[in-house]
Design a protein around this motif. Sequence first.
Motif, mmCIF file in Angstrom:
data_model
loop_
_atom_site.group_PDB
_atom_site.id
_atom_site.type_symbol
_atom_site.label_atom_id
_atom_site.label_comp_id
_atom_site.label_asym_id
_atom_site.label_seq_id
_atom_site.Cartn_x
_atom_site.Cartn_y
_atom_site.Cartn_z
ATOM 1 N N ASN A 164 0.826 -1.205 0.000
ATOM 2 C CA ASN A 164 0.000 0.000 0.000
ATOM 3 C C ASN A 164 0.862 1.258 0.000
ATOM 4 O O ASN A 164 0.503 2.267 -0.620
ATOM 5 N N ALA A 165 1.991 1.206 0.696
ATOM 6 C CA ALA A 165 2.907 2.353 0.700
ATOM 7 C C ALA A 165 3.490 2.580 -0.688
ATOM 8 O O ALA A 165 3.675 3.725 -1.120
ATOM 9 N N ILE A 166 3.771 1.492 -1.416
ATOM 10 C CA ILE A 166 4.268 1.623 -2.790
ATOM 11 C C ILE A 166 3.199 2.261 -3.665
ATOM 12 O O ILE A 166 3.473 3.177 -4.447
ATOM 13 N N LYS A 167 1.964 1.772 -3.542
ATOM 14 C CA LYS A 167 0.866 2.283 -4.364
ATOM 15 C C LYS A 167 0.631 3.769 -4.143
ATOM 16 O O LYS A 167 0.293 4.509 -5.071
ATOM 17 N N SER A 168 0.815 4.211 -2.902
ATOM 18 C CA SER A 168 0.571 5.622 -2.581
ATOM 19 C C SER A 168 1.812 6.489 -2.797
ATOM 20 O O SER A 168 1.793 7.680 -2.469
ATOM 21 N N HIS A 169 2.889 5.881 -3.304
ATOM 22 C CA HIS A 169 4.145 6.598 -3.560
ATOM 23 C C HIS A 169 4.680 7.264 -2.290
ATOM 24 O O HIS A 169 5.298 8.336 -2.345
ATOM 25 N N LYS A 173 7.009 6.447 4.284
ATOM 26 C CA LYS A 173 6.422 5.296 4.962
ATOM 27 C C LYS A 173 7.130 4.007 4.573
ATOM 28 O O LYS A 173 7.345 3.115 5.399
ATOM 29 N N MET A 174 7.521 3.885 3.310
ATOM 30 C CA MET A 174 8.261 2.705 2.856
ATOM 31 C C MET A 174 9.550 2.530 3.647
ATOM 32 O O MET A 174 9.932 1.414 4.005
ATOM 33 N N LYS A 175 10.209 3.652 3.930
ATOM 34 C CA LYS A 175 11.473 3.594 4.665
ATOM 35 C C LYS A 175 11.286 3.070 6.088
ATOM 36 O O LYS A 175 12.206 2.498 6.672
ATOM 37 N N THR A 176 10.087 3.242 6.643
ATOM 38 C CA THR A 176 9.852 2.733 7.998
ATOM 39 C C THR A 176 9.726 1.212 8.021
ATOM 40 O O THR A 176 9.793 0.604 9.079
ATOM 41 N N HIS A 192 16.349 4.444 -4.580
ATOM 42 C CA HIS A 192 15.889 3.095 -4.902
ATOM 43 C C HIS A 192 14.383 2.957 -4.667
ATOM 44 O O HIS A 192 13.646 2.410 -5.504
ATOM 45 N N LEU A 193 13.907 3.479 -3.547
ATOM 46 C CA LEU A 193 12.489 3.378 -3.228
ATOM 47 C C LEU A 193 11.646 4.214 -4.184
ATOM 48 O O LEU A 193 10.548 3.799 -4.587
ATOM 49 N N LYS A 194 12.127 5.369 -4.560
ATOM 50 C CA LYS A 194 11.401 6.200 -5.527
ATOM 51 C C LYS A 194 11.277 5.479 -6.861
ATOM 52 O O LYS A 194 10.236 5.539 -7.527
ATOM 53 N N ALA A 195 12.344 4.780 -7.253
ATOM 54 C CA ALA A 195 12.313 4.028 -8.507
ATOM 55 C C ALA A 195 11.258 2.927 -8.447
ATOM 56 O O ALA A 195 10.572 2.648 -9.446
ATOM 57 N N ILE A 196 11.109 2.300 -7.282
ATOM 58 C CA ILE A 196 10.105 1.248 -7.130
ATOM 59 C C ILE A 196 8.701 1.799 -7.317
ATOM 60 O O ILE A 196 7.853 1.175 -7.952
ATOM 61 N N THR A 197 8.459 2.988 -6.787
ATOM 62 C CA THR A 197 7.116 3.567 -6.892
ATOM 63 C C THR A 197 6.760 3.973 -8.314
ATOM 64 O O THR A 197 5.583 4.155 -8.629
ATOM 65 N N GLN A 198 7.763 4.128 -9.179
ATOM 66 C CA GLN A 198 7.506 4.522 -10.560
ATOM 67 C C GLN A 198 7.107 3.336 -11.427
ATOM 68 O O GLN A 198 6.517 3.502 -12.490
#
Length: 231
Positions: A164-169, A173-176, A192-198
């Motif tokens: 859900n954190a990925i879906k909401s970009h 929250k992903m880092k937590t 890296h996390l920003k790339a995943i959300t794209q």
Amino acid sequence: MMIKNSKTTSIMLSKVVVFLMLLFIFNELSVNKKVNAASKDDALTSVVNFLNAQKNCNTEDMMKYSEYYLKINNLKDAFSSYCKRNPLQKAKITSLNIIDENIALVSVQSTYKNTLNIRTVPVVKEDGQWKIVMGIPPSGVKALNTTRGEKESEVARLFEDYTNAIKSHDVTKMKTYIKTETKPSDTKIEQHLKAITQDPTPEITTYGIKMITDSLAIAQIETKYTNHSYS
């Protein structure tokens, strides 16, 4: 990488999105360098002892220095049968990393007569003794029995929350939910996390979730995209 919940629960992932095997760690502990070094030496010694026992088909020591994925009554016979059918010729420990004072990850390259096996598995500390976790199902295997207790359900919810954190970009929250095995910079983690959300958000399904100890679980995960999936 690791994923963890707000109760400092954490999970070791082989990758962030392609979930092949997952290591679940409760109550992360801070470990100083001296303890870390001592734990690494002790964990390494136990893995070496297990591999030597396997090579010599010493089932007593194989049981002493290992924790089997499933609880089976005839483990000694199973070990004996396996090492006689597939005698270990040589083994090489390519890496061992301490996660905390009770859990490590070890990579082993094992040579048999007709095969070369390369695997990375957890090493856990129980009652002062480090043990290598054996019998983990290979990638692609899905448990049919998905009955779960409270802890197993918490693991499953963790994947839902992370997805859900990925879906909401929501990178913050992903880092937590994650922790890296090594210590990359915060900038690299955020990139890296920003790339995943794209990318398209995969559908993540949890199948078997097996508690190995009170502080370790291994989960079988399928990550499904539009045209392909991983498990």
